[in-house]
Design a protein around this motif. Structure first.
Motif, PDB file in Angstrom:
ATOM      1  N   GLU A   1       0.822  -1.211   0.000  1.00 56.21           N
ATOM      2  CA  GLU A   1       0.000   0.000   0.000  1.00 56.21           C
ATOM      3  C   GLU A   1       0.861   1.268   0.000  1.00 56.21           C
ATOM      4  OE1 GLU A   1      -3.142   0.749  -0.402  1.00 56.21           O
ATOM      5  OE2 GLU A   1      -3.945  -1.277  -0.466  1.00 56.21           O
ATOM      6  N   VAL A   2       1.920   1.286   0.808  1.00 60.21           N
ATOM      7  CA  VAL A   2       2.798   2.470   0.828  1.00 60.21           C
ATOM      8  C   VAL A   2       3.422   2.675  -0.544  1.00 60.21           C
ATOM      9  CG1 VAL A   2       4.905   3.479   1.804  1.00 60.21           C
ATOM     10  CG2 VAL A   2       3.245   2.365   3.316  1.00 60.21           C
ATOM     11  N   ARG A   3       3.919   1.621  -1.138  1.00 55.68           N
ATOM     12  CA  ARG A   3       4.548   1.715  -2.469  1.00 55.68           C
ATOM     13  C   ARG A   3       3.547   2.197  -3.520  1.00 55.68           C
ATOM     14  NH1 ARG A   3       8.635   2.811  -5.697  1.00 55.68           N
ATOM     15  NH2 ARG A   3       8.792   1.438  -7.465  1.00 55.68           N
ATOM     16  N   GLU A   4       2.340   1.604  -3.528  1.00 57.91           N
ATOM     17  CA  GLU A   4       1.336   1.971  -4.521  1.00 57.91           C
ATOM     18  C   GLU A   4       0.917   3.437  -4.415  1.00 57.91           C
ATOM     19  OE1 GLU A   4      -0.987  -2.340  -4.911  1.00 57.91           O
ATOM     20  OE2 GLU A   4      -2.049  -0.618  -4.068  1.00 57.91           O
ATOM     21  N   GLU A   5       0.770   3.942  -3.196  1.00 58.00           N
ATOM     22  CA  GLU A   5       0.232   5.285  -3.005  1.00 58.00           C
ATOM     23  C   GLU A   5       1.282   6.389  -2.975  1.00 58.00           C
ATOM     24  OE1 GLU A   5      -2.425   5.297   0.345  1.00 58.00           O
ATOM     25  OE2 GLU A   5      -3.737   3.810  -0.585  1.00 58.00           O
ATOM     26  N   THR A   6       2.559   6.019  -2.721  1.00 56.84           N
ATOM     27  CA  THR A   6       3.584   7.058  -2.539  1.00 56.84           C
ATOM     28  C   THR A   6       4.829   6.884  -3.392  1.00 56.84           C
ATOM     29  OG1 THR A   6       4.825   5.946  -0.773  1.00 56.84           O
ATOM     30  CG2 THR A   6       2.877   7.263  -0.114  1.00 56.84           C
ATOM     31  N   GLY A   7       5.078   5.675  -3.917  1.00 58.80           N
ATOM     32  CA  GLY A   7       6.315   5.404  -4.633  1.00 58.80           C
ATOM     33  C   GLY A   7       7.482   5.061  -3.732  1.00 58.80           C
ATOM     34  N   VAL A   8       7.287   5.096  -2.420  1.00 59.54           N
ATOM     35  CA  VAL A   8       8.356   4.844  -1.450  1.00 59.54           C
ATOM     36  C   VAL A   8       8.351   3.369  -1.042  1.00 59.54           C
ATOM     37  CG1 VAL A   8       9.234   5.433   0.845  1.00 59.54           C
ATOM     38  CG2 VAL A   8       8.258   7.222  -0.616  1.00 59.54           C
ATOM     39  N   ASP A   9       9.533   2.750  -1.083  1.00 60.78           N
ATOM     40  CA  ASP A   9       9.705   1.383  -0.596  1.00 60.78           C
ATOM     41  C   ASP A   9      10.052   1.443   0.884  1.00 60.78           C
ATOM     42  OD1 ASP A   9       9.374   0.054  -3.120  1.00 60.78           O
ATOM     43  OD2 ASP A   9      11.390   0.729  -3.650  1.00 60.78           O
ATOM     44  N   VAL A  10       9.463   0.536   1.683  1.00 65.51           N
ATOM     45  CA  VAL A  10       9.680   0.572   3.125  1.00 65.51           C
ATOM     46  C   VAL A  10      10.042  -0.794   3.687  1.00 65.51           C
ATOM     47  CG1 VAL A  10       8.110   2.523   3.474  1.00 65.51           C
ATOM     48  CG2 VAL A  10       7.228   0.191   3.685  1.00 65.51           C
ATOM     49  N   ALA A  11      10.696  -0.746   4.842  1.00 62.80           N
ATOM     50  CA  ALA A  11      10.885  -1.922   5.684  1.00 62.80           C
ATOM     51  C   ALA A  11       9.929  -1.750   6.862  1.00 62.80           C
ATOM     52  CB  ALA A  11      12.325  -1.998   6.188  1.00 62.80           C
ATOM     53  N   VAL A  12       9.239  -2.819   7.229  1.00 58.38           N
ATOM     54  CA  VAL A  12       8.279  -2.775   8.329  1.00 58.38           C
ATOM     55  C   VAL A  12       9.005  -3.134   9.622  1.00 58.38           C
ATOM     56  CG1 VAL A  12       6.178  -3.801   9.275  1.00 58.38           C
ATOM     57  CG2 VAL A  12       6.345  -3.327   6.818  1.00 58.38           C
ATOM     58  N   ASP A  13       8.893  -2.245  10.616  1.00 58.82           N
ATOM     59  CA  ASP A  13       9.565  -2.464  11.900  1.00 58.82           C
ATOM     60  C   ASP A  13       8.663  -3.069  12.961  1.00 58.82           C
ATOM     61  OD1 ASP A  13      11.997  -1.514  10.948  1.00 58.82           O
ATOM     62  OD2 ASP A  13      11.551   0.546  11.530  1.00 58.82           O
ATOM     63  N   GLY A  14       7.353  -2.863  12.884  1.00 57.80           N
ATOM     64  CA  GLY A  14       6.469  -3.461  13.879  1.00 57.80           C
ATOM     65  C   GLY A  14       5.106  -2.803  13.936  1.00 57.80           C
TER      66      GLY A  14
ATOM     67  N   GLU B   1       9.213   9.672  -3.861  1.00 55.48           N
ATOM     68  CA  GLU B   1       7.860  10.164  -3.676  1.00 55.48           C
ATOM     69  C   GLU B   1       7.201  10.487  -5.021  1.00 55.48           C
ATOM     70  OE1 GLU B   1      10.512  11.586  -2.282  1.00 55.48           O
ATOM     71  OE2 GLU B   1      10.309  11.438  -0.117  1.00 55.48           O
ATOM     72  N   THR B   2       6.026   9.922  -5.215  1.00 55.36           N
ATOM     73  CA  THR B   2       5.240  10.200  -6.411  1.00 55.36           C
ATOM     74  C   THR B   2       3.769   9.991  -6.087  1.00 55.36           C
ATOM     75  OG1 THR B   2       4.978   9.710  -8.760  1.00 55.36           O
ATOM     76  CG2 THR B   2       5.404   7.847  -7.339  1.00 55.36           C
ATOM     77  N   THR B   3       2.911  10.701  -6.768  1.00 55.56           N
ATOM     78  CA  THR B   3       1.477  10.524  -6.544  1.00 55.56           C
ATOM     79  C   THR B   3       0.981   9.309  -7.327  1.00 55.56           C
ATOM     80  OG1 THR B   3       0.968  12.041  -8.347  1.00 55.56           O
ATOM     81  CG2 THR B   3       1.079  12.978  -6.120  1.00 55.56           C
ATOM     82  N   SER B   4      -0.276   8.957  -7.063  1.00 53.04           N
ATOM     83  CA  SER B   4      -0.892   7.802  -7.719  1.00 53.04           C
ATOM     84  C   SER B   4      -2.359   8.128  -7.977  1.00 53.04           C
ATOM     85  CB  SER B   4      -0.789   6.579  -6.808  1.00 53.04           C
ATOM     86  OG  SER B   4      -1.658   6.730  -5.691  1.00 53.04           O
ATOM     87  N   ALA B   5      -3.099   7.143  -8.443  1.00 55.27           N
ATOM     88  CA  ALA B   5      -4.539   7.329  -8.634  1.00 55.27           C
ATOM     89  C   ALA B   5      -5.241   7.578  -7.297  1.00 55.27           C
ATOM     90  CB  ALA B   5      -5.135   6.105  -9.316  1.00 55.27           C
ATOM     91  N   GLU B   6      -4.597   7.181  -6.196  1.00 58.02           N
ATOM     92  CA  GLU B   6      -5.207   7.329  -4.868  1.00 58.02           C
ATOM     93  C   GLU B   6      -4.691   8.530  -4.093  1.00 58.02           C
ATOM     94  OE1 GLU B   6      -5.843   3.465  -2.794  1.00 58.02           O
ATOM     95  OE2 GLU B   6      -4.595   2.718  -4.439  1.00 58.02           O
ATOM     96  N   SER B   7      -3.632   9.185  -4.588  1.00 52.98           N
ATOM     97  CA  SER B   7      -3.051  10.314  -3.861  1.00 52.98           C
ATOM     98  C   SER B   7      -2.767  11.475  -4.809  1.00 52.98           C
ATOM     99  CB  SER B   7      -1.752   9.885  -3.171  1.00 52.98           C
ATOM    100  OG  SER B   7      -0.794   9.443  -4.113  1.00 52.98           O
ATOM    101  N   THR B   8      -3.153  12.680  -4.380  1.00 52.47           N
ATOM    102  CA  THR B   8      -2.890  13.860  -5.198  1.00 52.47           C
ATOM    103  C   THR B   8      -1.645  14.607  -4.739  1.00 52.47           C
ATOM    104  OG1 THR B   8      -4.302  15.269  -3.823  1.00 52.47           O
ATOM    105  CG2 THR B   8      -5.327  14.175  -5.730  1.00 52.47           C
ATOM    106  N   HIS B   9      -1.143  14.272  -3.546  1.00 54.47           N
ATOM    107  CA  HIS B   9       0.062  14.902  -3.022  1.00 54.47           C
ATOM    108  C   HIS B   9       0.719  13.931  -2.046  1.00 54.47           C
ATOM    109  CE1 HIS B   9       2.468  18.546  -2.609  1.00 54.47           C
ATOM    110  NE2 HIS B   9       2.595  18.248  -1.335  1.00 54.47           N
TER     111      HIS B   9
END
Length: 155
Positions: free
Chosen positions: A64-77, A103-111
């Motif tokens: 979800e984070v990748r799809e909506e923001t373009g940012v790849d994350v590691a989950v800490d907890g 950071e990039t927008t998607s169909a679900e995020s305008t900013h």
């Protein structure tokens, strides 16, 4: 969102099924937190969405984070469990850290931007701001209920 109903064989009553969502509270080393302005309602929120049936919660948060923001994350907890009492949505929020992407927008995020805790308090409804503020805490995962806008008192 449409809630499905199931019928209990023992009681014959219909019970609403809950929807489960996942979200990432992505925190940079400088303490800023990744947020999106949603395309559907214009509100600032943390990135997240519905957990797919065949998906582990942590994987869903990363997706979800990748799809909506373009940012790849590691989950800490896990930092909290939040239930919208009016819509039957249970949200699992995970503290994450950025590990790549841009950071990039998607169909679900305008900013897409990084906010301070003070900016989050000023820009978001209480029910969503608390998810990000809880993620800054080292306390055990928080469990909270809300009405979509405001937190509800513990019962």
């Amino acid at each position: 969102m449409l809630l499905c109903m199931s019928t209990s064989a023992q009681s014959g009553r219909s019970t609403p099924l809950h929807s489960v969502s996942v979200a990432g509270a992505v925190i940079r080393d400088d303490g800023r937190i990744l947020v999106i302005r949603r395309a559907d309602n214009g509100r600032w929120e943390l990135p997240g969405g519905v957990l797919e049936l065949d998906e582990a919660p942590e994987a869903g948060a990363r997706r979800e984070v990748r799809e909506e923001t373009g940012v790849d994350v590691a989950v800490d907890g896990l930092t909290g469990v939040y239930k919208n009492m009016h819509r039957g949505i249970v949200a699992l929020v995970f503290r994450c850290r950025p590990v790549g992407g841009a950071e990039t927008t998607s169909a679900e995020s305008t900013h897409v931007t990084w906010m301070t805790p003070q900016e989050i308090r000023a820009s978001m409804t209480e029910a969503y701001a608390i998810r990000l503020l809880d993620a800054l805490s080292d306390a055990a995962p928080h469990v909270r209920t809300h009405d979509g806008t405001r937190l509800l008192s513990a019962v």
